[in-house]
Design an enzyme around this catalytic site. Structure first.
Site, short mmCIF file in Angstrom:
data_model
loop_
_atom_site.label_atom_id
_atom_site.label_comp_id
_atom_site.label_asym_id
_atom_site.label_seq_id
_atom_site.Cartn_x
_atom_site.Cartn_y
_atom_site.Cartn_z
N GLN A 1 5.22 3.06 -26.06
CA GLN A 1 4.53 3.30 -24.80
C GLN A 1 5.16 4.50 -24.10
OE1 GLN A 1 4.00 -0.38 -22.81
NE2 GLN A 1 2.96 0.48 -21.03
N SER B 1 10.58 0.57 -29.55
CA SER B 1 9.94 -0.47 -28.75
C SER B 1 8.62 -0.91 -29.39
CB SER B 1 9.75 0.02 -27.31
OG SER B 1 9.30 -1.02 -26.47
N LEU B 2 7.48 -0.68 -28.73
CA LEU B 2 6.18 -1.03 -29.30
C LEU B 2 6.00 -0.43 -30.69
CD1 LEU B 2 2.96 0.10 -29.58
CD2 LEU B 2 3.38 -2.30 -29.02
N ARG C 1 1.20 -9.53 -26.21
CA ARG C 1 2.52 -9.10 -25.75
C ARG C 1 2.43 -8.38 -24.41
NH1 ARG C 1 5.59 -4.20 -26.47
NH2 ARG C 1 7.81 -4.51 -26.96
N HIS D 1 12.17 -4.50 -21.53
CA HIS D 1 13.48 -4.67 -22.17
C HIS D 1 14.59 -5.11 -21.20
CE1 HIS D 1 11.73 -3.18 -25.83
NE2 HIS D 1 11.30 -2.12 -25.19
N GLN E 1 13.33 -8.55 -28.77
CA GLN E 1 13.45 -7.15 -28.32
C GLN E 1 12.83 -6.92 -26.96
OE1 GLN E 1 9.97 -5.08 -28.32
NE2 GLN E 1 10.28 -4.36 -30.41
#
Length: 317
Positions: free
Chosen positions: A10, A91-92, A116, A200, A249
Site C-alpha cells: 500500500q 507488507s501487503l 484484511r 503494523h 504481520q
C-alpha cells in the site's frame, strides 16, 4: 546470478497504474477482471479512472495492489521472463509474492486481502489512528522518541525501510507527540502520511486475530519459489509457518532493510520490483549501494524488456 522479485504494498498505487502494460498485453485486464469477479465491482475502472480518494481507501487499495503485482508478474512470465530464486513483499506485497510463488490462489488472496483491509479499518475508529514517515534519524533514536511520546496511548516504529527511513504508527495524538520528539532529536523530516489505519502497530492486534481466524480455513501450499518474509527477514517454506506470519504481520513491524540484506546474503545480485511504481527500488538502492547490485522496476513494457535483456541466461525456470 541469483535474482529476487520484490512486491510493493500500500502506498505504491496511483490512478492510471499499469495502463502501459495493459495496452501491450491482455493479461493485465484479464487479471483485474478475475479480481473484479471476486470483489463485485470493477477494480480496473477504479484503478484507471479513480477517483484517487476511493482508490486510496484501504479496502480498495489492498486488492488493487495485489492485482497489480500479480498482473505484472503474469506479464513478465508471458514475455518470457523466468522465475526468480526468491520472492519477498513489503507488507501487503507479501500476499502478491505468495500468489506468484504458488502458495495462495489468486481469487482466494483477493478475497482475503479485502477482508484484511476491512478488519484493519474496523480495528481503529476512523480518524483516531495515524502514520508518519521519519527521515534522517537513527532507528534507536526513533524508538526512544516513540517511548517518550506514547503517554497513555500507543505509537510504534512499524516500517524499518532502510538507513534513516522509519515509519511510525499508532494513536493520532501519540504520533503527533512523536513527531515533535523526533524533530527535537534532529530528524531531517517528519511528516504525517495520508492514511488513517495505523498499520503494523499494536493497535492492529484485533485485526490480526480476525485474520488468523479467516486464514485457518484457507488452503496454503508450500511455495514453489523460496519465500522470505520481512517480518523476521527469514526464509519460510512450511504452510503453517506462513499462515502464522500472514496473521501476525499486521501488528508487527516490516523490517525491509533486514529483509534486503538477508536476500543479498544468499547471493542475490539483482532485485526486481514487480508492481506499479518503483518505491521499493529506491529503498533497495539506499539499503545497498554497491555498484554491482542491479535494482530494476517492471513499471512499463520498456522496463520489462530491459529486465529481460539484463537477465537473459541469469534466471532459472
Amino acid at each position: 546470478m541469483r535474482v529476487a522479485f520484490v512486491f510493493p504494498g500500500q502506498g505504491s498505487q496511483s490512478v492510471g497504474m499499469l495502463a502501459k502494460l495493459a495496452a501491450a498485453s491482455g493479461v493485465v485486464r484479464d487479471t483485474f477482471a478475475e479480481a473484479s469477479a471476486t470483489l463485485g465491482y470493477d477494480l480496473w475502472k477504479l484503478a484507471q479512472e479513480g477517483p484517487a480518494p476511493e482508490l486510496n481507501r484501504t479496502e480498495c487499495t489492498q486488492p488493487a495492489m495485489l492485482a497489480a503485482g500479480v498482473a505484472t508478474w503474469r506479464f513478465w512470465r508471458e514475455a518470457g521472463g523466468c522465475a526468480p530464486d526468491i520472492v519477498c513483499g513489503h507488507s501487503l506485497g507479501e500476499f502478491s509474492a505468495l500468489v506468484c510463488a504458488g502458495t495462495l490462489e489468486f481469487s482466494t488472496a483477493i478475497d482475503l486481502v479485502a477482508f484484511r483491509a476491512r478488519a484493519m479499518q474496523e480495528a481503529v475508529p476512523l480518524g483516531s489512528g495515524a502514520m508518519a514517515a521519519i527521515l534522517g534519524l537513527e532507528d534507536a533514536a526513533v524508538l526512544a522518541a516513540c517511548r517518550e511520546a506514547a503517554g497513555d496511548g500507543i505509537v510504534d516504529a512499524v516500517n524499518f525501510n532502510g538507513p534513516g527511513q522509519v515509519v511510525i504508527a499508532g494513536d493520532r495524538e501519540a504520533v503527533q507527540r512523536a513527531i515533535q520528539a523526533v524533530t527535537a532529536r534532529g530528524a531531517k523530516r517528519a511528516l504525517l502520511l495520508p492514511v488513517s489505519v495505523p498499520s503494523h502497530s499494536r493497535l492492529m492486534e484485533p485485526a490480526a486475530r480476525r485474520l488468523a481466524e479467516r486464514l485457518a480455513g484457507i488452503e496454503l501450499r508450500a511455495p514453489g519459489i523460496a519465500y522470505l518474509s520481512p517480518v523476521d527477514a527469514a526464509l519460510h517454506s512450511e504452510p503453517e509457518d506462513i499462515r502464522a506470519l500472514l496473521a501476525g504481520q499486521l501488528a508487527r513491524p516490516v523490517r525491509w532493510g533486514d529483509a534486503v540484506q538477508a536476500m543479498l546474503a544468499t547471493g542475490v545480485q539483482a532485485l526486481i520490483e514487480c508492481g506499479p511504481g518503483k518505491v521499493l527500488t529506491g529503498l533497495n538502492r539506499r539499503i545497498e549501494r554497491r555498484a554491482n547490485l542491479a535494482c530494476l522496476a517492471l513499471e512499463d513494457p520498456a522496463a520489462i524488456q530491459a529486465a529481460l535483456a539484463a537477465s537473459t541466461g541469469a534466471l532459472h525456470a
